[in-house]
Design an enzyme around this catalytic site. Structure first.
Site, PDB file in Angstrom:
ATOM      1  CG  ASP A   8     -16.535   1.826   6.160  1.00  0.00           C
ATOM      2  OD1 ASP A   8     -17.817   2.917   7.207  1.00  0.00           O
ATOM      3  OD2 ASP A   8     -16.385   3.941   5.063  1.00  0.00           O
ATOM      4  CB  ILE A  12     -22.086   1.179   0.153  1.00  0.00           C
ATOM      5  CG1 ILE A  12     -20.862   0.233  -0.121  1.00  0.00           C
ATOM      6  CG2 ILE A  12     -21.605   1.995  -1.138  1.00  0.00           C
ATOM      7  CD1 ILE A  12     -21.795  -0.924  -1.032  1.00  0.00           C
ATOM      8  CG  HIS A  13     -20.766   5.270   4.114  1.00  0.00           C
ATOM      9  ND1 HIS A  13     -20.044   6.896   4.634  1.00  0.00           N
ATOM     10  CD2 HIS A  13     -19.764   4.985   5.446  1.00  0.00           C
ATOM     11  CE1 HIS A  13     -19.168   6.801   4.544  1.00  0.00           C
ATOM     12  NE2 HIS A  13     -18.733   5.544   4.858  1.00  0.00           N
ATOM     13  N   GLY A  14     -21.426   7.699   1.817  1.00  0.00           N
ATOM     14  CA  GLY A  14     -21.891   8.896   1.069  1.00  0.00           C
ATOM     15  C   GLY A  14     -19.904   9.189   0.572  1.00  0.00           C
TER      16      GLY A  14
END
Lengths: 160, 136
Positions: A8, A12-14
């Site tokens: 990704d 790290i995200h929503g």
């Protein structure tokens, strides 16, 4: 244990925090990214901006080898997260017996990318890394979140 | 006056600004929207936020970044942008919080207290209302 190995490019995200962690019951996130690991500000942001029940660490490829090996041998449900399949190809040269499964999540539309799926765009060198991985027997599939339909590499490989 | 910068996934920031404008009857001053859009690069986005903050820092202006989700890209980019500054970010922006801040900043000199009280009020505004009980 490595519960999920995932690419990704936003790390790290929503979506990762709200869907992936819950669906896979993740206890630890092991991020492997040389750029973030060497940038002390970004590293701090990614390591600290976590829900309290999740452990998150960011490593360079080199420093991740021991951490990944340990994670493979304990019971902690670990998400191995990286920006690109190139990293996984390189990691497989460093760590024996890595999982033969790679999930490609969202990959943004960057300069020079071709879309594999509407949400996953790959650079030519990323597509090459996937080709190498599949030749080594790694199952590479595209899916942002578990509720979506999986798109197999075989279905999109002719675009590259 | 406290500058407010709203950073969200997609167009929520614009929607929040529109809603506040509707309620107050005019567009609030010093309220800016910085949406993180599909396909945007996190580092480019973070650099844009940093430029905004640097401008306020140079002028000695107070400002606050309101982000939608803690730990998500608008937050990560804001935190990285503001790393060298002594300022605050509030995560979990909603209409109640924004409205409270926009109205209360005119009457407050104490920046930390303003943020704290606005957050408390926005939390109080969130509740489950049992409709059956309400009409009993």
């Amino acid at each position: 244990m490595l519960t999920l190995v995932r690419c990704d490019d936003r790390l790290i995200h929503g979506q990762c925090m709200t869907v992936i962690i819950k669906e896979y019951d993740i206890e630890r996130i092991l991020v492997v990214d040389d750029f973030t690991a060497k940038n002390s500000i970004l590293k701090t942001v990614f390591q600290k901006a976590m829900p309290p029940e999740i452990k998150g660490n960011v490593y360079t490829i080199k420093d991740s080898v021991q951490e990944i090996t340990e994670a493979m041998n304990n019971n902690e449900r670990t998400l191995l997260l990286m920006k690109s399949p190139i990293v996984y190809r390189d990691l497989r040269k460093e760590v024996a017996n890595l999982p033969l499964e790679l999930n490609i999540g969202p990959m943004s539309n960057r300069r020079g990318t071709t879309s594999a799926t509407p949400t996953a765009h790959l650079l030519p060198q990323e597509a090459d890394a996937i080709k190498e991985l599949t030749e080594e027997g790694v199952h590479v599939y595209f899916r942002q979140v578990p509720s979506q339909k999986t798109v197999e590499w075989d279905e999109v490989k002719d675009k590259f | 006056m406290l500058k407010i910068i709203i950073c969200t996934h997609s167009n929520l920031a614009m929607g929040l600004k529109d809603s506040v404008t509707m309620i107050l009857g005019n567009e609030p001053k010093d309220l800016y929207v910085m949406p993180f859009l599909e396909g945007d690069d996190m580092m480019e986005y973070s650099n844009k936020l940093k430029k905004i903050a640097e401008e306020y820092e140079e002028k000695g202006e107070k400002y606050v970044f309101l982000v939608d989700l803690y730990g998500a890209t608008p937050f990560n980019a804001s935190a990285a942008a503001l790393a060298n500054f002594d300022t605050k970010v509030i995560a979990g922006v909603n209409l109640g919080l924004l409205l409270e801040l926009v109205v209360a900043r005119d009457f407050s000199e104490d920046y930390d207290l303003l943020l704290k009280e606005s957050l408390e009020k926005s939390k109080d505004n969130m509740k489950i209302i049992d409709i059956k009980e309400m009409f009993e």
